[in-house]
Design a protein around this motif. Structure first.
Motif, PDB file in Angstrom:
ATOM      1  N   ASN A  45       0.864  -1.196  -0.003  1.00 51.56           N
ATOM      2  CA  ASN A  45       0.106  -0.128   0.004  1.00 51.56           C
ATOM      3  C   ASN A  45       0.756   1.270   0.042  1.00 51.56           C
ATOM      4  OD1 ASN A  45      -2.275   1.569   0.107  1.00 51.56           O
ATOM      5  ND2 ASN A  45      -2.362   1.337   2.496  1.00 51.56           N
ATOM      6  N   ILE A  46       1.998   1.259   0.808  1.00 54.21           N
ATOM      7  CA  ILE A  46       2.676   2.261   0.855  1.00 54.21           C
ATOM      8  C   ILE A  46       3.436   2.293  -0.619  1.00 54.21           C
ATOM      9  CG2 ILE A  46       4.926   3.021   1.900  1.00 54.21           C
ATOM     10  CD1 ILE A  46       4.148   1.864   4.279  1.00 54.21           C
ATOM     11  N   LEU A  47       4.039   1.315  -0.998  1.00 54.52           N
ATOM     12  CA  LEU A  47       4.477   1.353  -2.459  1.00 54.52           C
ATOM     13  C   LEU A  47       3.583   2.062  -3.721  1.00 54.52           C
ATOM     14  CD1 LEU A  47       6.438  -1.947  -2.483  1.00 54.52           C
ATOM     15  CD2 LEU A  47       7.600   0.567  -2.357  1.00 54.52           C
ATOM     16  N   ALA A  48       2.347   1.584  -3.414  1.00 59.38           N
ATOM     17  CA  ALA A  48       1.441   2.067  -4.385  1.00 59.38           C
ATOM     18  C   ALA A  48       1.118   3.589  -4.178  1.00 59.38           C
ATOM     19  CB  ALA A  48      -0.044   1.290  -4.126  1.00 59.38           C
ATOM     20  N   LEU A  49       0.878   4.070  -2.964  1.00 61.59           N
ATOM     21  CA  LEU A  49       0.972   5.458  -2.637  1.00 61.59           C
ATOM     22  C   LEU A  49       1.982   6.057  -3.007  1.00 61.59           C
ATOM     23  CD1 LEU A  49      -0.862   7.435  -1.255  1.00 61.59           C
ATOM     24  CD2 LEU A  49       0.445   6.871   0.920  1.00 61.59           C
ATOM     25  N   ASN A  50       3.269   5.690  -2.760  1.00 61.08           N
ATOM     26  CA  ASN A  50       4.497   6.133  -3.357  1.00 61.08           C
ATOM     27  C   ASN A  50       4.363   6.228  -4.955  1.00 61.08           C
ATOM     28  OD1 ASN A  50       5.520   6.842  -0.978  1.00 61.08           O
ATOM     29  ND2 ASN A  50       6.607   4.944  -0.900  1.00 61.08           N
ATOM     30  N   ARG A 110      -0.144   8.650 -15.840  1.00 57.47           N
ATOM     31  CA  ARG A 110      -1.544   8.154 -15.546  1.00 57.47           C
ATOM     32  C   ARG A 110      -1.658   6.828 -15.516  1.00 57.47           C
ATOM     33  NH1 ARG A 110      -5.675  11.371 -18.815  1.00 57.47           N
ATOM     34  NH2 ARG A 110      -4.491  13.139 -17.768  1.00 57.47           N
ATOM     35  N   GLY A 111      -1.157   6.306 -16.433  1.00 55.39           N
ATOM     36  CA  GLY A 111      -1.504   4.574 -16.479  1.00 55.39           C
ATOM     37  C   GLY A 111      -0.772   3.958 -15.165  1.00 55.39           C
ATOM     38  N   GLU A 165      -4.730   0.545  -8.383  1.00 53.19           N
ATOM     39  CA  GLU A 165      -5.441  -0.995  -8.309  1.00 53.19           C
ATOM     40  C   GLU A 165      -4.544  -1.845  -7.426  1.00 53.19           C
ATOM     41  OE1 GLU A 165      -7.773  -2.394  -9.647  1.00 53.19           O
ATOM     42  OE2 GLU A 165      -8.661  -0.465 -10.706  1.00 53.19           O
ATOM     43  N   VAL A 166      -3.047  -1.577  -7.591  1.00 54.43           N
ATOM     44  CA  VAL A 166      -2.328  -2.247  -6.650  1.00 54.43           C
ATOM     45  C   VAL A 166      -2.804  -1.926  -5.303  1.00 54.43           C
ATOM     46  CG1 VAL A 166       0.044  -2.509  -5.577  1.00 54.43           C
ATOM     47  CG2 VAL A 166      -0.371  -2.629  -8.116  1.00 54.43           C
ATOM     48  N   ARG A 167      -2.964  -0.460  -4.958  1.00 55.68           N
ATOM     49  CA  ARG A 167      -3.266  -0.124  -3.598  1.00 55.68           C
ATOM     50  C   ARG A 167      -4.611  -0.595  -3.107  1.00 55.68           C
ATOM     51  NH1 ARG A 167      -4.172   6.235  -1.925  1.00 55.68           N
ATOM     52  NH2 ARG A 167      -4.521   5.974   0.407  1.00 55.68           N
ATOM     53  N   MET A 168      -5.521  -0.667  -3.991  1.00 56.52           N
ATOM     54  CA  MET A 168      -6.808  -1.295  -3.743  1.00 56.52           C
ATOM     55  C   MET A 168      -6.798  -2.728  -3.373  1.00 56.52           C
ATOM     56  SD  MET A 168      -9.469   0.368  -6.529  1.00 56.52           S
ATOM     57  CE  MET A 168     -10.715  -0.450  -5.949  1.00 56.52           C
TER      58      MET A 168
END
Length: 524
Positions: free
Chosen positions: A375-380, A393-394, A401-404
């Motif tokens: 989640n942190i990685l997705a946020l970053n 954007r992609g 999606e990864v965060r989700m």
């Protein structure tokens, strides 16, 4: 006979005997007289036939021609004239006129007509001679004629027999005096009268003393004794009986003694019959009650025997069930042993599951850390993608999606953690329950072992009880049999007591006909 007095009845046999004796004596003398007369008749018949044979002899000489008719008749008359027999026996010859042809005692009458000649009694005896000689065998004629042996001569009874010789018309007659027979008969009668008088006097004396002895032996008139006997037979024991004070041997005295003794006996029987009747009634009632109670007891024993049989069957069934329960308890103990082993195994398995659950919690913690880092990685990545603008954007979408996915994984990991915590908690509870179950099973095993022992003891006791109940049942059956026999005996005793009661009443009825001197009667 009933109108005669006792003394007349005592004299009556003597009078009848004397009359019979007199009749026998007179009839004996009369028979003797008739016998001697018959003997005299037979003698006359024989003698007359002797005279007839003499005449027949000369008639034969006439027929032969040796003598003429006149000579033959003359010599025949002459020969008959000389014939004598006995003291005074002779022949006379007459014809049927009648006319005297020959008379050795009175020759002067020869040739005379005898039609009007009569004897001292006025009988025409010669005419009777002619009439009696007509039958072929002759006949007898009774008349009176002077007896030459008497002085002076006296006409006495004489019996004549005549027989006719028809060729010469001669009637040969001979006779015999019967006064000696008559005198002997009268002497016999006189002697019989004298003997009768003597015997009658002797018998009268004997009867007088006999009558006195009989009257003394009876003690009074037999009519009185008969009336007293009738009264006693009718039950009257109070009729007065009077005897002489010195009389101790007569029938009347004995009857008085008998009446007194019978009166005493009747009094005792009266009292005894009443007591026997009361006792018999009590015995009968008691036996009836005893019979009823014995029958009730027999019925109760029969019911008890039936109940004991049922109880014996029940106890026997209980013993069998106890043995079966003991077997089942043993089987249950074995099953409990196996259950305990399985519980121990379940406890071990539950421990393994708890350990594995702890490991799974650790793995979930790793997964949550990975999801957090993702989640942190997705946020970053999203921050970097925003910084990149359109070019990123992609990548931003992918990062989103990864965060989700990271969030969803974190949420799922939390849920799994919660579920695993719940499972671990429940596994712990289950382990505690399994441990408690193991302890309970252990306790149950110990209880089942104790129950098994108790059931075995119950089975053994039930077996002993069944054996004891069988013995009790046998004893009750014997008691029931004896009770039935006792009931039968009680019924017999009741019947005997009833019969005794009836007999006592019959005895009372039997003695009720007697009335003693006090006038009391036994009540019926």
């Amino acid at each position: 006979m009933t109108s005669f007095s006792f003394r007349q009845k005592l004299w009556l046999p003597l009078v009848i005997s004397l009359v019979a004796l007199l009749l026998v004596t007179i009839s004996s003398a009369w028979l003797s007289y008739q016998t001697r007369i018959e003997e005299r008749r037979n003698d006359l018949m024989n003698i007359a036939h002797v005279g007839l044979s003499i005449v027949q002899e000369y008639a034969d000489l006439e027929q032969s021609g040796a003598l003429t008719s006149e000579q033959a008749q003359k010599e025949a008359l002459q020969r008959l004239r000389g014939v004598r027999y006995g003291n005074d026996g002779y022949f006379i010859v007459i014809d049927s006129t009648p006319r005297m042809l020959m008379h050795p005692i009175k020759p002067g009458t020869e040739g005379k007509d005898l039609t009007n000649v009569v004897d001292d009694d006025g009988r025409h005896h010669y005419v009777s001679f002619a009439a009696a000689a007509r039958p072929p065998n002759g006949g007898f004629v009774g008349y009176v004629f002077p007896h030459p042996g008497m002085n002076p001569p006296k006409a006495v009874d004489k019996l004549g027999y005549v027989i006719r010789f028809a060729p010469w018309d001669w009637i040969i007659s001979t006779g015999a005096y019967v006064d000696d027979i008559e005198n002997a008969f009268m002497q016999s009668v006189y002697l019989a009268i004298v003997v009768f008088a003597v015997i009658a006097a002797l018998l009268a004396i004997i009867v007088v003393y006999t009558n006195r002895s009989i009257e003394h032996a009876i003690g009074g008139d037999p009519r009185i004794a008969s009336s007293i006997a009738d009264a006693i037979a009718c039950g009257d024991l109070g009729t007065p009986l009077v005897v002489s004070e010195k009389d101790r041997t007569s029938l009347m005295f004995a009857m008085g003694q008998m009446r007194n003794a019978l009166s005493d006996i009747v009094d005792r029987i009266r009292a005894g019959a009443g007591n026997v009747a009361a006792a018999a009634s009590q015995i009968a009632n008691g036996n009836m009650d005893l019979s009823s109670r014995t029958e009730s007891q027999a019925a109760a024993l029969q019911q008890a025997a039936s109940s004991m049989q049922q109880l014996t069957g029940t106890v026997r069934s209980t013993a069998e069930n106890a043995h079966a329960a003991s077997d089942l308890a043993g089987a249950a103990a074995q099953i409990t042993e196996r259950g305990g082993e399985m519980v121990l195994r379940a406890i071990g398995t539950m421990g393994d599951i708890r350990t594995e659950s702890t490991k799974m919690v650790d793995i979930i913690g790793v997964i949550e850390g990975i999801a957090f880092q993702t989640n942190i990685l997705a946020l970053n990545a999203a921050v970097e993608a925003a910084r990149a603008g359109e070019e990123g954007r992609g990548f931003a979408v992918v990062a989103g999606e990864v965060r989700m996915l990271a969030q969803r994984s974190s949420t799922a990991a939390k849920e799994v953690r919660d579920l695993i915590n719940q499972a671990v908690s429940r596994v712990g509870d289950g382990a505690e329950l399994v441990e408690a179950t193991g302890k309970t099973i252990s306790d149950a095993r110990e209880a089942i072992n104790r129950v098994t022992g108790i059931v075995r003891e119950i089975a053994s006791a039930a077996t002993e009880q069944s054996s004891g109940l069988e013995q009790i049942n046998l004893a009750i059956a014997q008691i029931d049999d004896k009770t039935q026999q006792n009931a039968a005996l009680v019924e017999e005793a009741a019947a005997a007591a009833q019969s005794l009661d009836e007999q006592s009443h019959n005895l009372q009825d039997a003695v009720a006909i007697f009335r003693t001197a006090d006038g009391q009667k036994l009540p019926r």
